[in-house]
Structures are given as structure tokens and as C-alpha cells.
Design a protein around this motif. Structure first.
Motif, PDB file in Angstrom:
ATOM      1  N   ARG A  58      66.169  45.453 -59.773  1.00 10.10           N
ATOM      2  CA  ARG A  58      66.326  44.537 -58.651  1.00 10.10           C
ATOM      3  C   ARG A  58      66.829  45.231 -57.375  1.00 10.10           C
ATOM      4  O   ARG A  58      66.991  44.598 -56.345  1.00 10.10           O
ATOM      5  N   THR A  59      67.092  46.514 -57.476  1.00  7.16           N
ATOM      6  CA  THR A  59      67.469  47.283 -56.286  1.00  7.16           C
ATOM      7  C   THR A  59      66.295  48.093 -55.748  1.00  7.16           C
ATOM      8  O   THR A  59      66.081  48.177 -54.543  1.00  7.16           O
ATOM      9  N   LEU A  60      65.573  48.692 -56.666  1.00  6.95           N
ATOM     10  CA  LEU A  60      64.433  49.517 -56.274  1.00  6.95           C
ATOM     11  C   LEU A  60      63.376  48.654 -55.583  1.00  6.95           C
ATOM     12  O   LEU A  60      63.005  47.598 -56.074  1.00  6.95           O
ATOM     13  N   LYS A  61      62.919  49.123 -54.441  1.00  3.21           N
ATOM     14  CA  LYS A  61      61.904  48.370 -53.706  1.00  3.21           C
ATOM     15  C   LYS A  61      60.527  48.971 -53.972  1.00  3.21           C
ATOM     16  O   LYS A  61      60.382  50.186 -54.137  1.00  3.21           O
ATOM     17  N   MET A  62      59.520  48.138 -53.969  1.00  2.00           N
ATOM     18  CA  MET A  62      58.145  48.617 -54.168  1.00  2.00           C
ATOM     19  C   MET A  62      57.766  49.605 -53.078  1.00  2.00           C
ATOM     20  O   MET A  62      57.045  50.580 -53.325  1.00  2.00           O
ATOM     21  N   GLU A  63      58.275  49.362 -51.886  1.00  2.00           N
ATOM     22  CA  GLU A  63      58.002  50.264 -50.758  1.00  2.00           C
ATOM     23  C   GLU A  63      58.447  51.687 -51.092  1.00  2.00           C
ATOM     24  O   GLU A  63      57.819  52.666 -50.701  1.00  2.00           O
ATOM     25  N   GLY A  64      59.557  51.789 -51.810  1.00  2.00           N
ATOM     26  CA  GLY A  64      60.066  53.104 -52.182  1.00  2.00           C
ATOM     27  C   GLY A  64      59.205  53.811 -53.225  1.00  2.00           C
ATOM     28  O   GLY A  64      59.258  55.033 -53.348  1.00  2.00           O
ATOM     29  N   LEU A  65      58.400  53.021 -53.953  1.00  2.00           N
ATOM     30  CA  LEU A  65      57.541  53.629 -54.972  1.00  2.00           C
ATOM     31  C   LEU A  65      56.201  54.068 -54.379  1.00  2.00           C
ATOM     32  O   LEU A  65      55.460  54.826 -55.008  1.00  2.00           O
ATOM     33  N   HIS A  66      55.947  53.578 -53.180  1.00  2.00           N
ATOM     34  CA  HIS A  66      54.686  53.914 -52.538  1.00  2.00           C
ATOM     35  C   HIS A  66      54.633  55.422 -52.271  1.00  2.00           C
ATOM     36  O   HIS A  66      55.551  55.996 -51.710  1.00  2.00           O
ATOM     37  N   ASP A  67      53.566  56.036 -52.714  1.00  2.00           N
ATOM     38  CA  ASP A  67      53.409  57.487 -52.551  1.00  2.00           C
ATOM     39  C   ASP A  67      54.505  58.279 -53.256  1.00  2.00           C
ATOM     40  O   ASP A  67      54.742  59.447 -52.936  1.00  2.00           O
ATOM     41  N   ASN A  68      55.190  57.651 -54.206  1.00  2.00           N
ATOM     42  CA  ASN A  68      56.124  58.394 -55.061  1.00  2.00           C
ATOM     43  C   ASN A  68      55.290  58.974 -56.201  1.00  2.00           C
ATOM     44  O   ASN A  68      54.745  58.216 -57.001  1.00  2.00           O
ATOM     45  N   PRO A  69      55.173  60.299 -56.279  1.00  2.00           N
ATOM     46  CA  PRO A  69      54.279  60.887 -57.279  1.00  2.00           C
ATOM     47  C   PRO A  69      54.663  60.564 -58.726  1.00  2.00           C
ATOM     48  O   PRO A  69      53.854  60.706 -59.631  1.00  2.00           O
ATOM     49  N   ARG A  70      55.904  60.151 -58.911  1.00  2.00           N
ATOM     50  CA  ARG A  70      56.326  59.796 -60.270  1.00  2.00           C
ATOM     51  C   ARG A  70      55.679  58.487 -60.727  1.00  2.00           C
ATOM     52  O   ARG A  70      55.605  58.207 -61.913  1.00  2.00           O
ATOM     53  N   TYR A  71      55.279  57.660 -59.796  1.00  2.00           N
ATOM     54  CA  TYR A  71      54.764  56.332 -60.135  1.00  2.00           C
ATOM     55  C   TYR A  71      53.381  56.108 -59.515  1.00  2.00           C
ATOM     56  O   TYR A  71      53.226  55.290 -58.601  1.00  2.00           O
ATOM     57  N   PRO A  72      52.374  56.806 -60.035  1.00  2.00           N
ATOM     58  CA  PRO A  72      51.040  56.675 -59.456  1.00  2.00           C
ATOM     59  C   PRO A  72      50.466  55.271 -59.575  1.00  2.00           C
ATOM     60  O   PRO A  72      49.754  54.808 -58.686  1.00  2.00           O
ATOM     61  N   TYR A  73      50.779  54.596 -60.657  1.00  2.00           N
ATOM     62  CA  TYR A  73      50.224  53.247 -60.843  1.00  2.00           C
ATOM     63  C   TYR A  73      50.798  52.290 -59.816  1.00  2.00           C
ATOM     64  O   TYR A  73      50.085  51.447 -59.266  1.00  2.00           O
ATOM     65  N   ALA A  74      52.087  52.409 -59.537  1.00  2.00           N
ATOM     66  CA  ALA A  74      52.719  51.559 -58.522  1.00  2.00           C
ATOM     67  C   ALA A  74      52.060  51.796 -57.163  1.00  2.00           C
ATOM     68  O   ALA A  74      51.779  50.841 -56.419  1.00  2.00           O
TER      69      ALA A  74
ATOM     70  N   GLU B 125      73.814  64.886 -68.945  1.00  2.00           N
ATOM     71  CA  GLU B 125      72.538  65.296 -68.359  1.00  2.00           C
ATOM     72  C   GLU B 125      71.908  64.099 -67.658  1.00  2.00           C
ATOM     73  O   GLU B 125      72.136  62.947 -68.034  1.00  2.00           O
ATOM     74  N   MET B 126      71.132  64.416 -66.620  1.00  2.00           N
ATOM     75  CA  MET B 126      70.451  63.358 -65.878  1.00  2.00           C
ATOM     76  C   MET B 126      68.960  63.653 -65.900  1.00  2.00           C
ATOM     77  O   MET B 126      68.534  64.769 -65.554  1.00  2.00           O
ATOM     78  N   LYS B 127      68.178  62.681 -66.319  1.00  2.00           N
ATOM     79  CA  LYS B 127      66.737  62.912 -66.409  1.00  2.00           C
ATOM     80  C   LYS B 127      65.955  61.823 -65.684  1.00  2.00           C
ATOM     81  O   LYS B 127      66.380  60.661 -65.622  1.00  2.00           O
ATOM     82  N   GLU B 128      64.813  62.236 -65.170  1.00  2.00           N
ATOM     83  CA  GLU B 128      63.868  61.296 -64.572  1.00  2.00           C
ATOM     84  C   GLU B 128      62.562  61.374 -65.356  1.00  2.00           C
ATOM     85  O   GLU B 128      62.434  62.221 -66.242  1.00  2.00           O
ATOM     86  N   PHE B 129      61.618  60.493 -65.019  1.00  2.00           N
ATOM     87  CA  PHE B 129      60.475  60.322 -65.910  1.00  2.00           C
ATOM     88  C   PHE B 129      59.153  60.362 -65.153  1.00  2.00           C
ATOM     89  O   PHE B 129      58.917  59.550 -64.258  1.00  2.00           O
ATOM     90  N   TYR B 130      58.348  61.329 -65.510  1.00  2.00           N
ATOM     91  CA  TYR B 130      57.013  61.410 -64.924  1.00  2.00           C
ATOM     92  C   TYR B 130      56.136  62.315 -65.786  1.00  2.00           C
ATOM     93  O   TYR B 130      56.622  63.049 -66.645  1.00  2.00           O
ATOM     94  N   ASP B 131      54.847  62.242 -65.490  1.00  2.00           N
ATOM     95  CA  ASP B 131      53.863  63.007 -66.246  1.00  2.00           C
ATOM     96  C   ASP B 131      53.463  64.230 -65.418  1.00  2.00           C
ATOM     97  O   ASP B 131      52.858  64.082 -64.351  1.00  2.00           O
ATOM     98  N   CYS B 132      53.824  65.418 -65.909  1.00  2.00           N
ATOM     99  CA  CYS B 132      53.491  66.641 -65.173  1.00  2.00           C
ATOM    100  C   CYS B 132      51.996  66.805 -64.943  1.00  2.00           C
ATOM    101  O   CYS B 132      51.568  67.399 -63.959  1.00  2.00           O
ATOM    102  N   ALA B 133      51.200  66.266 -65.895  1.00  2.00           N
ATOM    103  CA  ALA B 133      49.758  66.474 -65.829  1.00  2.00           C
ATOM    104  C   ALA B 133      49.058  65.502 -64.884  1.00  2.00           C
ATOM    105  O   ALA B 133      47.867  65.654 -64.617  1.00  2.00           O
ATOM    106  N   SER B 134      49.774  64.505 -64.407  1.00  2.00           N
ATOM    107  CA  SER B 134      49.114  63.504 -63.549  1.00  2.00           C
ATOM    108  C   SER B 134      48.734  64.147 -62.218  1.00  2.00           C
ATOM    109  O   SER B 134      49.406  65.068 -61.725  1.00  2.00           O
ATOM    110  N   GLU B 135      47.691  63.615 -61.647  1.00  2.00           N
ATOM    111  CA  GLU B 135      47.177  64.171 -60.393  1.00  2.00           C
ATOM    112  C   GLU B 135      48.206  64.054 -59.279  1.00  2.00           C
ATOM    113  O   GLU B 135      48.401  64.983 -58.487  1.00  2.00           O
ATOM    114  N   SER B 136      48.885  62.928 -59.253  1.00  2.00           N
ATOM    115  CA  SER B 136      49.849  62.700 -58.168  1.00  2.00           C
ATOM    116  C   SER B 136      50.976  63.720 -58.240  1.00  2.00           C
ATOM    117  O   SER B 136      51.450  64.230 -57.220  1.00  2.00           O
TER     118      SER B 136
END
Lengths: 179, 211
Positions: A58-74, B125-136
Motif C-alpha cells: 500500500r506504499t509502493l506506487k505503480m508509477e514507481g514500478l514503471h520502467d523498473n527492470p525488476r518488474y517487467p510485467y508491471a 542480509e537484505m535481498k531483492e527479487f528479479y530475474d537476471c535472464a529477463s530482457e529488462s
């Protein structure tokens, strides 16, 4: 002369016994009270997870996910412009998508955010207040947006709630974690 | 036989004394159990939770990172609590605080442990989550290859990756595997960093046996 003396002695004996009995009962009652007051309350541990995850959603905004490479689907969803969710928080967006009929998109977005984040020994469910089937496939007042079943059993761990306003109705969004 | 012989003051006194003694024994039994402490496993779990609560707070004072020299533990005395969050109202992690903690860990782990007021060893430890192989990810400036993650390696294939602060992976303390931990307790907490969900894993451990 003996009878009055005897009567006096009997009276004295009864009074003493009653007093002793009362005193003993009082002492016992005090001891039990002290026993109860002396008990330590164990702090429940491990219950903060659902509330923290919901806090993040509820804090994270969709705008912040835009072009975030971690969240391509978003980013994809935002680019498609399916609904106007850019200025919303993530939990509002997920709910918005689900209630607008984009159930697959809502599930996939939640999956992208939570699948890897929730520890592998926990299961997680996200539900919204809308008549449908819950995450166990049972008809319910809550519909299942997302579910990850990792635990063999469903031992409840923690739950948190958030309320969203959609279509002039306040609806509850519920996140459940179990082991 | 006189009436009322079953009911007598002798019996009454005996019952009262008996109940009194039982209550006294129970009271002292529970007192000793409390004085001896909780089961060690429960104590470790509670302390882990407390440690995580402190870490996932803004700290005290809330601008502690500006008041100390992270390379000199003599300046750490003015801080009472070390936390990495921006504020109590927000689940966002402060970059400066996290970096400061990393530097303090490099300076003196023992002093940091004392600062957290724990007798157990800790590992965070602090971790985040993503796919290294993804195009983005591959097209981004902080792609996995640039961070030294070899394509095809276990870390490459995993969705979990250490959060990096100025090139340093966020890990504090001693890994329980490296310390031959006999007992450990884990607390997973969640927060936001760089518009991403991160998981902060707190482990308190000991290699002492409990007798």
C-alpha cells in the motif's frame, strides 16, 4: 458453677477455630493471586510478516514500478494502459484490475511482486471482498486474486487487511500467510 | 456414636493445612520456573524478534547516521538504537542508514553487537527479487553481469539477489554456517528500497550448547 465455665470454654474454642479457618482461607487466596500475577506473558513472534507485506503493497506506487527492470510485467501493464492505475498504490492497482475483470493481469502482477519475496516455507493468499471462490476453491464472500501453495498443511501464521474503494463500495483486501 | 463425628474441627484444620501447603508449593514452583527463565529456544526467538524490531525502526536518534563516525566506535556512544528505516510511518529503507551500518560492521562487529544489546551472534542480509535472464534486467544499467554475477551460475538462476549499497552487498555480522551455529532463530521482515520489495532476514545464533 461448672456449666457456665464449660459454656465459656466452648465459645472460646469456636471463635478461635473460625478465626484460624478464615485466616487460612485468606492466605490461600493471596497465594493463588500472587501465583497468577507472577506469570510471564510470552511475546508472540513471527506475526508481523503479513502486515509488513501489506504495508509495502500500500506504499509502493505503480508509477514507481514503471520502467523498473525488476518488474517487467508491471511496466507492461502500465504501457498497455488497461486501466488508469498509474497513480495508484500497488494494492489498489491489483484490486482495480481484478474487479475490472482483468483477473489474470491482477494475478500475474501479484505473482511478480510476491512470489519470490515470500519465504519458500510460507504460503500466501491475496483475496478481495467480492462473492466468488476463495483460494481453496470454496464459494465465499471473498474471491482469490493470488495464491501460492507451498506448505502441505495450512497452519495460519498471520493476516492483514486493507480497504479499497471501488465502484462506490468499500471492499476489504486480505493478505494471509500460512505455513 | 455422637452426631457430626465425620465433620470435626480436626478434619477442617487438616484440610485447610493441606490446601495451604499445596498452594505454597505451587507458588514456589512457579516462582522458581520464572526465575530460571524461559526455555532457551523461546528466549532466542524473542530476542531475534526484538533485534529485528530495532533494526526495522528509524533508530534513536532518528538521524543517528549523521552524528557518528562509522569508522570510530568511540563516537557510537551517543546512539541508543540503530535502525535502517526512514521513519516510523514509512516502510522505506534509508540508503544512508543502511550504508552507515555496513561501515560500522566493517569497523567492529563486536562493538556493533554490543550496540544491539545482544549476547547472541547475528547475521542480517537484505535481498531483492528479479530475474537476471529477463530482457529488462539485461538491458538495465545494474544488470547482473555488471554486478559480477556469472550467467548460468546459481545466483544467476535464483530470483533472490543481495541488495547493493554503493557496490556493497548488504550483509551484517557472521553467517551462522560459517560460525558453526548450533541454534539459530530467523525473522523475515519486508520493506521498500529503490521502489522494490526487499526482504531483510535477521538471524540470531549461538554455537553454545544449552544444558
Amino acid at each position: 458453677m461448672d456449666e457456665p465455665d464449660l459454656a465459656v470454654r466452648k465459645k472460646g474454642a469456636v471463635l478461635t477455630m473460625d478465626a484460624l479457618f478464615a485466616l487460612a482461607l485468606l492466605l490461600i487466596a493471596m497465594l493463588f493471586m500472587l501465583m497468577l500475577l507472577n506469570r510471564q506473558v510470552a511475546k508472540p513472534v513471527g506475526f508481523e510478516s503479513a502486515s509488513e507485506i501489506m504495508d509495502v503493497l500500500r506504499t509502493l506506487k505503480m508509477e514507481g514500478l514503471h520502467d523498473n527492470p525488476r518488474y517487467p510485467y508491471a511496466s507492461q501493464i502500465l504501457k498497455k494502459g488497461i486501466t488508469d492505475i498509474r497513480n495508484e498504490t500497488v494494492v489498489e492497482s491489483i484490486t482495480d484490475l481484478f474487479l475490472s475483470g482483468y483477473e489474470g493481469e491482477a494475478e500475474n502482477l501479484t505473482k511478480e511482486l510476491l512470489d519470490a519475496a515470500v519465504p519458500t516455507d510460507y504460503g500466501a493468499e491475496l483475496l478481495v471482498e467480492k462473492p466468488g471462490t476463495n483460494c481453496e476453491g470454496v464459494p465465499s464472500a471473498f474471491s482469490c486474486i493470488y495464491s501460492t501453495q507451498r506448505a502441505n498443511r495450512r497452519n495460519f501464521v498471520s493476516v492483514d487487511r486493507h480497504f479499497v474503494y471501488y465502484d462506490n463500495v468499500t471492499r476489504e483486501v486480505r493478505l494471509v500467510l500460512y505455513k | 456414636m455422637a452426631k457430626g463425628q465425620i465433620w470435626s474441627y480436626d478434619l477442617l484444620i487438616a484440610v485447610v493445612v493441606f490446601i495451604f501447603l499445596v498452594a505454597l508449593i505451587a507458588f514456589f514452583w512457579l516462582s522458581i520456573s520464572s526465575a530460571a527463565g524461559q526455555p532457551e529456544g523461546e528466549e532466542l526467538a524473542i530476542e531475534t524478534s526484538n533485534f529485528a524490531d530495532v533494526l526495522m525502526s528509524p533508530g534513536n536518534p532518528s538521524d543517528w547516521e549523521d552524528r557518528i563516525d562509522t569508522h570510530d566506535e568511540n563516537t557510537w556512544a551517543t546512539i541508543s538504537l540503530l535502525g535502517i528505516m526512514e521513519s516510523f510511518d514509512s516502510p522505506e529503507i534509508s540508503h544512508d542508514k543502511a550504508l552507515a551500518l555496513l561501515e560500522m560492521n566493517e569497523t567492529d562487529y563486536g562493538a556493533l553487537k554490543a550496540k544491539f544489546r545482544t549476547n547472541y551472534n547475528f547475521y542480517v542480509e537484505m535481498k531483492e527479487f528479479y530475474d537476471c535472464a529477463s530482457e529488462s534486467m539485461q538491458n538495465s544499467p545494474f544488470n547482473c553481469s555488471a554486478r559480477g554475477i556469472t550467467p548460468g551460475s546459481d545466483e544467476w538462476n535464483s530470483m533472490e539477489h543481495f541488495v547493493s549499497f554503493d557496490g556493497k552487498n548488504f550483509t551484517l555480522g557472521i553467517n551462522p554456517d560459517a560460525g558453526n551455529a548450533r541454534s539459530a532463530s530467523v525473522s523475515n521482515r519486508f520493506a521498500i528500497y529503490n521502489n522494490s520489495i526487499v526482504r531483510v532476514k535477521v538471524v540470531l545464533w549461538t554455537n553454545q550448547t544449552w544444558q
